[in-house]
Structures are given as structure tokens and as C-alpha cells.
Motif scaffolding. Sequence first.
Motif, PDB file in Angstrom:
ATOM      1  N   ARG A  13       0.834  -1.206   0.000  1.00 17.48           N
ATOM      2  CA  ARG A  13       0.000   0.000   0.000  1.00 17.48           C
ATOM      3  C   ARG A  13       0.870   1.257   0.000  1.00 17.48           C
ATOM      4  O   ARG A  13       0.569   2.219  -0.706  1.00 17.48           O
ATOM      5  CB  ARG A  13      -0.950  -0.016   1.200  1.00 17.48           C
ATOM      6  CG  ARG A  13      -1.867   1.165   1.279  1.00 17.48           C
ATOM      7  CD  ARG A  13      -2.864   1.208   0.138  1.00 17.48           C
ATOM      8  NE  ARG A  13      -3.746   2.342   0.314  1.00 17.48           N
ATOM      9  CZ  ARG A  13      -4.291   3.034  -0.666  1.00 17.48           C
ATOM     10  NH1 ARG A  13      -4.106   2.672  -1.919  1.00 17.48           N
ATOM     11  NH2 ARG A  13      -5.058   4.053  -0.415  1.00 17.48           N
ATOM     12  N   LEU A  14       1.931   1.265   0.787  1.00 18.77           N
ATOM     13  CA  LEU A  14       2.848   2.407   0.774  1.00 18.77           C
ATOM     14  C   LEU A  14       3.411   2.627  -0.622  1.00 18.77           C
ATOM     15  O   LEU A  14       3.450   3.762  -1.116  1.00 18.77           O
ATOM     16  CB  LEU A  14       3.986   2.182   1.786  1.00 18.77           C
ATOM     17  CG  LEU A  14       3.617   2.330   3.255  1.00 18.77           C
ATOM     18  CD1 LEU A  14       4.692   1.701   4.141  1.00 18.77           C
ATOM     19  CD2 LEU A  14       3.405   3.788   3.625  1.00 18.77           C
ATOM     20  N   ALA A  15       3.842   1.541  -1.268  1.00 12.71           N
ATOM     21  CA  ALA A  15       4.389   1.644  -2.623  1.00 12.71           C
ATOM     22  C   ALA A  15       3.339   2.149  -3.602  1.00 12.71           C
ATOM     23  O   ALA A  15       3.626   2.994  -4.457  1.00 12.71           O
ATOM     24  CB  ALA A  15       4.943   0.291  -3.072  1.00 12.71           C
ATOM     25  N   GLU A  16       2.116   1.640  -3.473  1.00 15.93           N
ATOM     26  CA  GLU A  16       1.014   2.063  -4.339  1.00 15.93           C
ATOM     27  C   GLU A  16       0.761   3.568  -4.212  1.00 15.93           C
ATOM     28  O   GLU A  16       0.446   4.239  -5.193  1.00 15.93           O
ATOM     29  CB  GLU A  16      -0.240   1.283  -3.944  1.00 15.93           C
ATOM     30  CG  GLU A  16      -1.490   1.597  -4.735  1.00 15.93           C
ATOM     31  CD  GLU A  16      -2.680   0.795  -4.200  1.00 15.93           C
ATOM     32  OE1 GLU A  16      -3.757   1.390  -4.047  1.00 15.93           O
ATOM     33  OE2 GLU A  16      -2.512  -0.414  -3.929  1.00 15.93           O
ATOM     34  N   LEU A  17       0.921   4.088  -3.002  1.00  7.03           N
ATOM     35  CA  LEU A  17       0.716   5.516  -2.749  1.00  7.03           C
ATOM     36  C   LEU A  17       1.957   6.350  -3.054  1.00  7.03           C
ATOM     37  O   LEU A  17       1.935   7.575  -2.931  1.00  7.03           O
ATOM     38  CB  LEU A  17       0.303   5.741  -1.289  1.00  7.03           C
ATOM     39  CG  LEU A  17      -1.042   5.160  -0.880  1.00  7.03           C
ATOM     40  CD1 LEU A  17      -1.209   5.205   0.636  1.00  7.03           C
ATOM     41  CD2 LEU A  17      -2.179   5.904  -1.583  1.00  7.03           C
ATOM     42  N   GLY A  18       3.046   5.680  -3.444  1.00  7.10           N
ATOM     43  CA  GLY A  18       4.286   6.384  -3.740  1.00  7.10           C
ATOM     44  C   GLY A  18       4.995   6.904  -2.499  1.00  7.10           C
ATOM     45  O   GLY A  18       5.744   7.883  -2.566  1.00  7.10           O
TER      46      GLY A  18
END
Length: 154
Positions: free
Chosen positions: A8-13
Motif C-alpha cells: 500500500r505504501l508503494a502504491e501511494l508512492g
Amino acid sequence: MTHPIDARLAELGLTLPDSPAPAANYVPYVQVGNLIFVSGQISMDANGMIKGVLGDNMSVEDGAAAARLCGLSLLAQVKAACGGDFSRFKRAVKLTGFVNSTKEFGDQPKVVNGCSDLLVEVLGEAGRHSRSAVSAGALPFGVAVEIEGIFEIE
């Protein structure tokens, strides 16, 4: 396999900062039973500390952005407390946000929303928490925001 919180962190950048070291004689977190008590995380980014006084030289939006960064530091400390991954993480329990503000300023909750919103955005329902948002006449090093948190792990 990537943990859903990391995904999720990666998805949100978003990238978690390195777990900040304590600036004085205390530890970054303490575990008591299944709770992690994370020491206050100050507003800082890659360029250093984010300083300012809400109601004087800093807008609510800038304060909320600073609080969001405190939230990333809180998550970094929780991840460190869990042994470097989020596999034991269960939920956010409580935040206490301190806002460096003038005595006339009354939007501390809007500032601390920067952190609260981040936790819900990243953690979903597990990010919902109880909270206090209070004014501080001054904070360490002149930072704009400091937030501490309590988190539950398995």
C-alpha cells in the motif's frame, strides 16, 4: 512476499524514512504486552526539520503536511519494533499530536488530521484510532508538529 502495508505504501508512492534515533535520553519505542508505545516523532523530511508556528508563519495545510511526515516516522518505528516487517502489526490505537501554535490558533485537529488521514489511507480500518490534538507554545528545535502513538501488535 511483500506485506500488504508495504504494498500500500508503494502504491501511494510513499517511502518510510529510516527510524529516527532518539535526540535525548529515551528510546524510540517501548513494548508492553501487545502494545508498542512510540515516542514523539517530529516533523522532518529529507531536507531536515520542518519548523514553524501555526497561526503565525505556517498554514494549516503546511502543518497537516508536516503531521503526515510524522505519521510516516511513526510507521517506520512500528516496523522496526516488529522486527523489520509489518507481519505482527494489528492496529493503530491512539495518537497524541502536539502543534507548535499561537495561543489564538484553534485548528490543531486539522493539522493532526495529516497524520490520522495517512494512517487510514495506508492501514484502512486498522488505521482508525483515538486521538488528542493539543497546542504547544513551543516544541523541540522549533519544529511545527510532534506526534506520539500507541499501536497494537500480535
